[in-house]
Scaffold this active site. Structure first.
Site, PDB file in Angstrom:
ATOM      1  N   TRP A  56      41.553  49.104  39.548  1.00 34.43           N
ATOM      2  CA  TRP A  56      41.887  47.924  38.754  1.00 34.43           C
ATOM      3  C   TRP A  56      42.801  46.987  39.537  1.00 34.43           C
ATOM      4  CZ3 TRP A  56      46.623  46.018  37.163  1.00 34.43           C
ATOM      5  CH2 TRP A  56      46.601  45.007  36.196  1.00 34.43           C
ATOM      6  N   HIS A  57      43.672  47.549  40.365  1.00 30.43           N
ATOM      7  CA  HIS A  57      44.637  46.727  41.095  1.00 30.43           C
ATOM      8  C   HIS A  57      43.989  45.911  42.209  1.00 30.43           C
ATOM      9  CE1 HIS A  57      47.681  49.190  39.067  1.00 30.43           C
ATOM     10  NE2 HIS A  57      48.527  48.233  39.374  1.00 30.43           N
ATOM     11  N   GLY A  58      42.886  46.351  42.745  1.00 28.87           N
ATOM     12  CA  GLY A  58      42.284  45.573  43.816  1.00 28.87           C
ATOM     13  C   GLY A  58      40.980  46.172  44.288  1.00 28.87           C
TER      14      GLY A  58
END
Length: 482
Positions: free
Chosen positions: A324-326
């Protein structure tokens, strides 16, 4: 538009004035909605269309989900929402990543495939507002809260400018209910909100950008071999930078909302004073942790289906949380490391509970509880620093170079950081750890009220002066890219 800019100060003053004029409540909500769109459009106006599309679809789908009794139609409506929201997220955020990995796989199989280079721009905050609208439609499907009554209120719930770009991730009962009745800030709320806004900007501009960012960038971007001291100072600099940057944004968001009379959920609670990784995730990015727990970990089965499934569910949750972060495998590795830490922690916790259940433990001389807590917190902090290497490095080779240097194994290393840079990092990180431990179970605003008024006033004034002197820093917040 970013909080750490003179443009935002002018914008926010205008919003405050309009919100406190004797308009009708509906007019004030329209003003807030328009201001939120202006806030977002200042970054890239065309992407307002995505916000409108997501808002309109999920408002009507959510309403239908709540009133529809046919289970097949309800499931179909939920699928429409999931495809719409996750489809947009996957296209804009993961389209290039998926194509790159597809090309790597087919080329490895001997097929020559070279697609045209994509030029997809990532809309600011798409991960945050997608999760906000998703939790609404899922809650409507499960009928865990009532539908938001009007499209105006729903639009404001999704796009309310303090939380729009980088959270906190809000649930319908946490914010939407506050739009039902007229609301302006009390004198205390206004002062508290402005204080939190000032503190958040101080954390971002003075500490993250002014004191730590240059050292972190120098260490992670240099092609040369690093000494162990430089590597550790660079990693510690990023450890502090990511906290002051993101917690600073969250504090600005909470402060801006409170100045208008609205309450947003707390997103950080001294995470570097955590004693263990379950505790860390109760303190770091609290609203995302709660979202992943309620909408991913528990639906997967949580800890209700035996130990093996519990471990699997933990790892899946952390791997997807990392992704989700990258759109990069280094973020997956970051999530996987946290999943591994949680595995180890749970394994020893289960063994301890089993031993205590079987028989009373033998009496052994132990360190006092307070000392054990500090040592465990330091161990947790040390291991968290290892994970941040994968979060900050853009490649596994880059992460490996930093970790090798941290272990003192780099060949031909020469000093990189100046003595002044090392001193700044050491002082800021030491101060951060002390403050985290002292305020471990206390909110910042509560701690401010415990101090004499003149000390709080002096600290506030000093922060404002340093902000003015440091205002040449106008870099965006790190979490804008997520």
């Amino acid at each position: 538009m970013i909080f750490n800019s003179y443009t935002f100060i002018v914008f926010f003053v205008i919003v405050l004035v309009l919100h406190n004029l004797p308009f009708s409540w509906k007019t004030k909500k329209v003003n807030l909605l328009a201001a939120s769109y202006i806030f977002y459009a200042a970054w890239n106006p065309p992407f307002i269309l995505l916000l409108w599309l997501s808002t309109i679809v999920d408002y009507f789908v959510g309403k239908a989900l709540y009133t529809q009794n046919n289970i097949h139609k309800r499931r179909g409506l939920l699928v429409i929402s999931l495809i719409g929201n996750l489809g947009m997220l996957c296209f804009f955020k993961y389209g290039g990543f998926l194509m790159e990995n597809f090309v790597s796989v087919v080329n490895a199989l001997g097929w020559s495939y070279h697609p045209p280079k994509s030029n997809i721009i990532l809309p600011a905050g798409i991960s945050f507002y997608t999760f906000t609208t998703l939790c609404y439609t899922i809650d409507m499907y499960k009928r865990e809260s009532k539908p938001i009554p009007t499209l105006l209120d729903f639009g404001l719930f999704v796009t309310f400018f303090p939380h729009l770009v980088a959270g906190p991730i809000v649930r319908p009962p946490q914010l939407a209910a506050q739009f039902e009745q007229p609301r302006t800030a009390t004198h205390k709320q206004l002062l508290d909100g402005l204080f939190l806004l000032s503190l958040g900007l101080f954390m971002k501009v003075v500490l993250a950008d002014g004191m730590l960012a240059a050292s972190a960038d120098a260490v992670f971007n240099t092609p040369q071999a690093l000494t162990a001291l430089d590597a550790w100072m660079g990693v510690l600099a990023f450890t502090g930078q990511i906290f002051f940057d993101f917690a600073g944004y969250s504090m600005c968001a909470v402060g801006a909302a409170l100045s208008l009379g609205f309450t947003l959920p707390q997103n950080f609670q001294t995470p570097y004073a955590a004693t263990g990784f379950s505790d860390f995730w109760r303190r770091w990015h609290i609203t995302l942790s709660a979202w992943l727990r309620d909408y991913l970990y528990i639906p997967l089965g949580g800890n209700r289906k035996g130990k093996f499934r519990t471990y699997v569910n933990l790892m899946i949750t952390m791997l997807l949380g990392g992704l989700w972060h990258g759109a990069n495998w280094t973020f997956v590795a970051w999530g996987g490391l946290h999943g591994l830490y949680l595995w180890v922690e749970k394994f020893f916790e289960d063994r301890k509970n089993s031993r205590l259940a079987a028989a009373a433990p033998a009496s052994n001389p132990q360190l006092p509880k307070a000392y054990r807590g500090i040592l465990y917190a330091l161990l947790t902090f040390f291991l968290v620093n290892i994970t941040w290497v994968f979060f900050r490095a853009t490649t596994f080779a880059g992460a490996g170079k930093i970790l090798t240097a941290m272990a003192g194994l780099a060949q031909g290393a020469v000093p990189l950081l100046s003595s002044l840079a090392i001193l700044k990092v050491a002082v800021v990180i030491a101060g951060m750890l002390i403050v985290h431990w002292v305020l471990r179970n206390t909110k910042v605003i509560d701690a401010a009220y415990k101090l004499p008024w003149w000390i709080t006033g002096t600290v506030w004034s000093a922060m404002l002066i340093l902000l003015i002197l440091s205002q040449e820093s106008s870099s965006t917040f790190i979490y804008f890219q997520f």
